[in-house]
Motif scaffolding. Structure first.
Motif, PDB file in Angstrom:
ATOM      1  N   GLN A   1      47.056  78.791  56.634  1.00  0.00           N
ATOM      2  CA  GLN A   1      47.399  77.619  55.829  1.00  0.00           C
ATOM      3  C   GLN A   1      48.799  77.121  56.183  1.00  0.00           C
ATOM      4  O   GLN A   1      49.680  77.915  56.549  1.00  0.00           O
ATOM      5  N   ASP A   2      49.009  75.841  56.054  1.00  0.00           N
ATOM      6  CA  ASP A   2      50.327  75.249  56.238  1.00  0.00           C
ATOM      7  C   ASP A   2      51.067  75.323  54.906  1.00  0.00           C
ATOM      8  O   ASP A   2      50.647  74.700  53.921  1.00  0.00           O
ATOM      9  N   PHE A   3      52.150  76.070  54.873  1.00  0.00           N
ATOM     10  CA  PHE A   3      52.801  76.315  53.585  1.00  0.00           C
ATOM     11  C   PHE A   3      53.323  75.027  52.951  1.00  0.00           C
ATOM     12  O   PHE A   3      53.295  74.874  51.718  1.00  0.00           O
ATOM     13  N   GLN A   4      53.785  74.092  53.757  1.00  0.00           N
ATOM     14  CA  GLN A   4      54.291  72.839  53.205  1.00  0.00           C
ATOM     15  C   GLN A   4      53.176  72.076  52.496  1.00  0.00           C
ATOM     16  O   GLN A   4      53.353  71.609  51.359  1.00  0.00           O
TER      17      GLN A   4
ATOM     18  N   GLY B   1      57.038  69.709  44.927  1.00  0.00           N
ATOM     19  CA  GLY B   1      57.775  70.537  45.865  1.00  0.00           C
ATOM     20  C   GLY B   1      58.448  71.724  45.199  1.00  0.00           C
ATOM     21  O   GLY B   1      58.152  72.074  44.059  1.00  0.00           O
ATOM     22  N   MET B   2      59.378  72.341  45.917  1.00  0.00           N
ATOM     23  CA  MET B   2      60.056  73.547  45.450  1.00  0.00           C
ATOM     24  C   MET B   2      61.498  73.239  45.045  1.00  0.00           C
ATOM     25  O   MET B   2      62.210  72.522  45.740  1.00  0.00           O
ATOM     26  N   ASP B   3      61.913  73.827  43.943  1.00  0.00           N
ATOM     27  CA  ASP B   3      63.308  73.688  43.534  1.00  0.00           C
ATOM     28  C   ASP B   3      64.220  74.562  44.392  1.00  0.00           C
ATOM     29  O   ASP B   3      65.352  74.166  44.707  1.00  0.00           O
TER      30      ASP B   3
ATOM     31  N   HIS C   1      61.548  69.467  54.006  1.00  0.00           N
ATOM     32  CA  HIS C   1      60.555  68.509  53.525  1.00  0.00           C
ATOM     33  C   HIS C   1      59.750  69.043  52.341  1.00  0.00           C
ATOM     34  O   HIS C   1      59.070  68.263  51.659  1.00  0.00           O
ATOM     35  N   THR C   2      59.836  70.345  52.086  1.00  0.00           N
ATOM     36  CA  THR C   2      59.094  70.943  50.968  1.00  0.00           C
ATOM     37  C   THR C   2      59.924  70.967  49.692  1.00  0.00           C
ATOM     38  O   THR C   2      59.392  71.166  48.604  1.00  0.00           O
ATOM     39  N   LEU C   3      61.215  70.743  49.806  1.00  0.00           N
ATOM     40  CA  LEU C   3      62.081  70.812  48.635  1.00  0.00           C
ATOM     41  C   LEU C   3      61.904  69.603  47.718  1.00  0.00           C
ATOM     42  O   LEU C   3      61.663  68.485  48.173  1.00  0.00           O
TER      43      LEU C   3
END
Length: 332
Positions: free
Chosen positions: A198-201, A212-214, A230-232
Motif C-alpha cells: 500500500q502507498d502510505f500517503q 492528513g497527519m498532524d 504531502h501527507t501532513l
C-alpha cells in the motif's frame, strides 16, 4: 594495574563478524560519572551503523559500541552526588555498553521502574529518550492529534506507538508484514499500513478524509521525505530521526509554506550532558508513572549472550525482529 573486564571490540569495523570479545582495563569514573557493572545492554540501529563505519561517534565519546545498559553502580566520580554505590539503574551511555563495566553520567541514569527486571530496563534509555524528546518536546504531540510513525515494529516504533497512544493521539504506522502490523495494533496503533502493498500517503489521506497527519516521526528518509511533507495536515510537524534510505531527495517545498509546516529533527548522541539529563528527568516525571501501571513497557524480541553480539547485529540488519534486541552481559 586496573582489573581487566570483557567487552566487544569491533576493530576497524565491517560485517557483524568483526566483533570479538576482548579485555581492557577499567577506567575509574571522573566528574559526575558512575561506573556500572553491566547486566544487560540494549542493541540499537546506531550500534550497527557505527560498527559498519557509517556513524562515527562524536568527539569525546567512547569508540566502543553500546548506548544503553542496566546494572549496578559500583563506583562514583568525585562530583557524583545523586547516585549511590549499589543502586540498580538503567543508563544512557556515551558508548562502551557492550561490556562488563561501563561509565555513564549520573544525570543519564534512571532508577529501574517498579516491578521491572534489569533485562527490560536496559531497553529504556536509547528508545525512550529519543521518542520523548522528538515526539513530545520537539513535535509537541497533543491528545486527539493524528500521528504516523514509520517502522512501527522497531524498538523506536513500538515505543512511539505506546507513548502516543497513552497520551491520547490516534496512531498510524507503516510495517513490512501482517505479523508486524498485528504487533503494532496490539501496542496501541489504530491503523497499520503494509508499505510493500500500500502507498502510505494514499492510505493516510483516505482514512483521515483527506485531512492528513498532524505529526510524522520518520527514520526512513529518502523518497519518504517528500511523501511525508504531502501527507501532513495544516500546521503539521515532520520529525526526522534517521535516514535508513539516505538523507537526500528532490522535494516540493511549496506545501511547507502553504500548510505552515514544521520540518525538524535531531540526533541524541551529540547533545550535551545537561540536555540528556533534562530528558531523563522528564521520563521519570511523565513516563515512569505509566510504566508503574504496566503501560508503555519495552517489548523484547530476542536476548543474546555478549559473545553473540554478531548474531544480534545480523538479526537487526535483517529487520525480522519485532521490538528490542538485548545482550546479556553478566555471566551467572
Amino acid at each position: 594495574m586496573s582489573p581487566s573486564f570483557r567487552f566487544i571490540d569491533h576493530g576497524q569495523g565491517g560485517s557483524p563478524g568483526c566483533m570479538k570479545i576482548a579485555l581492557r582495563g577499567q577506567t575509574p569514573p571522573t566528574g559526575r560519572q558512575v561506573l556500572i557493572e553491566v547486566e544487560y545492554a540494549g542493541v540499537n540501529r546506531p550500534d550497527v551503523l557505527q560498527r559498519s563505519g557509517s556513524y562515527p561517534p562524536p568527539p569525546g565519546a567512547s569508540p566502543y559500541l553500546g548506548l544503553e545498559v542496566s546494572g549496578r553502580i559500583v563506583a562514583l566520580g568525585p562530583d557524583a552526588k545523586e547516585r549511590q554505590v549499589g543502586e540498580l539503574v538503567c543508563a544512557l551511555t556515551p558508548g562502551g555498553g557492550y561490556a562488563e563495566y561501563c561509565l555513564a553520567d549520573e544525570r543519564h541514569c534512571l532508577p529501574v521502574p517498579a516491578g521491572m527486571d534489569l533485562r527490560a530496563a536496559a531497553c529504556i534509555p536509547e528508545n525512550y529518550f529519543t521518542v520523548w524528546t522528538n515526539l513530545f518536546e520537539r513535535a509537541k504531540l497533543q491528545a486527539g492529534e493524528k500521528f504516523l510513525v514509520h517502522g512501527g515494529s522497531s524498538g523506536i516504533g513500538l515505543t512511539a506507538i505506546q507513548l502516543a497512544h497513552a497520551f491520547g493521539a490516534e496512531v498510524w504506522t507503516t510495517v513490512g508484514s501482517q505479523e508486524k502490523a498485528d504487533a503494532c495494533i496490539k501496542a496501541g496503533a489504530a491503523h497499520a499500513i503494509l508499505y510493500k502493498e500500500q502507498d502510505f500517503q494514499s492510505v493516510a489521506m483516505r482514512t483521515t478524509g483527506n485531512y492528513g497527519m498532524d505529526v510524522i516521526l520518520d527514520m526512513v528518509g529518502g523518497k519518504y521525505i517528500n511523501k511525508n511533507i504531502h501527507t501532513l495536515a495544516l500546521n503539521g510537524r515532520l520529525v526526522q530521526i534517521a535516514f535508513l534510505e539516505g538523507s537526500k531527495d528532490s522535494i516540493d517545498a511549496m506545501p511547507i509554506m502553504i500548510k505552515r509546516l514544521v520540518f525538524t529533527g535531531s540526533t541524541l548522541r551529540p547533545r550535551s550532558d545537561e540536555d540528556k539529563g533534562q530528558i531523563a528527568l522528564s521520563l521519570v516525571e511523565h513516563v515512569f508513572p505509566l510504566m508503574a501501571q504496566g503501560k508503555c513497557l519495552p517489548i523484547i524480541h530476542s536476548t543474546f549472550a555478549l559473545a553473540e553480539a554478531g548474531k544480534a547485529h545480523e538479526l537487526m540488519e535483517s529487520s525480522r525482529h519485532i521490538g528490542k534486541i538485548v545482550l546479556k552481559v553478566k555471566e551467572r
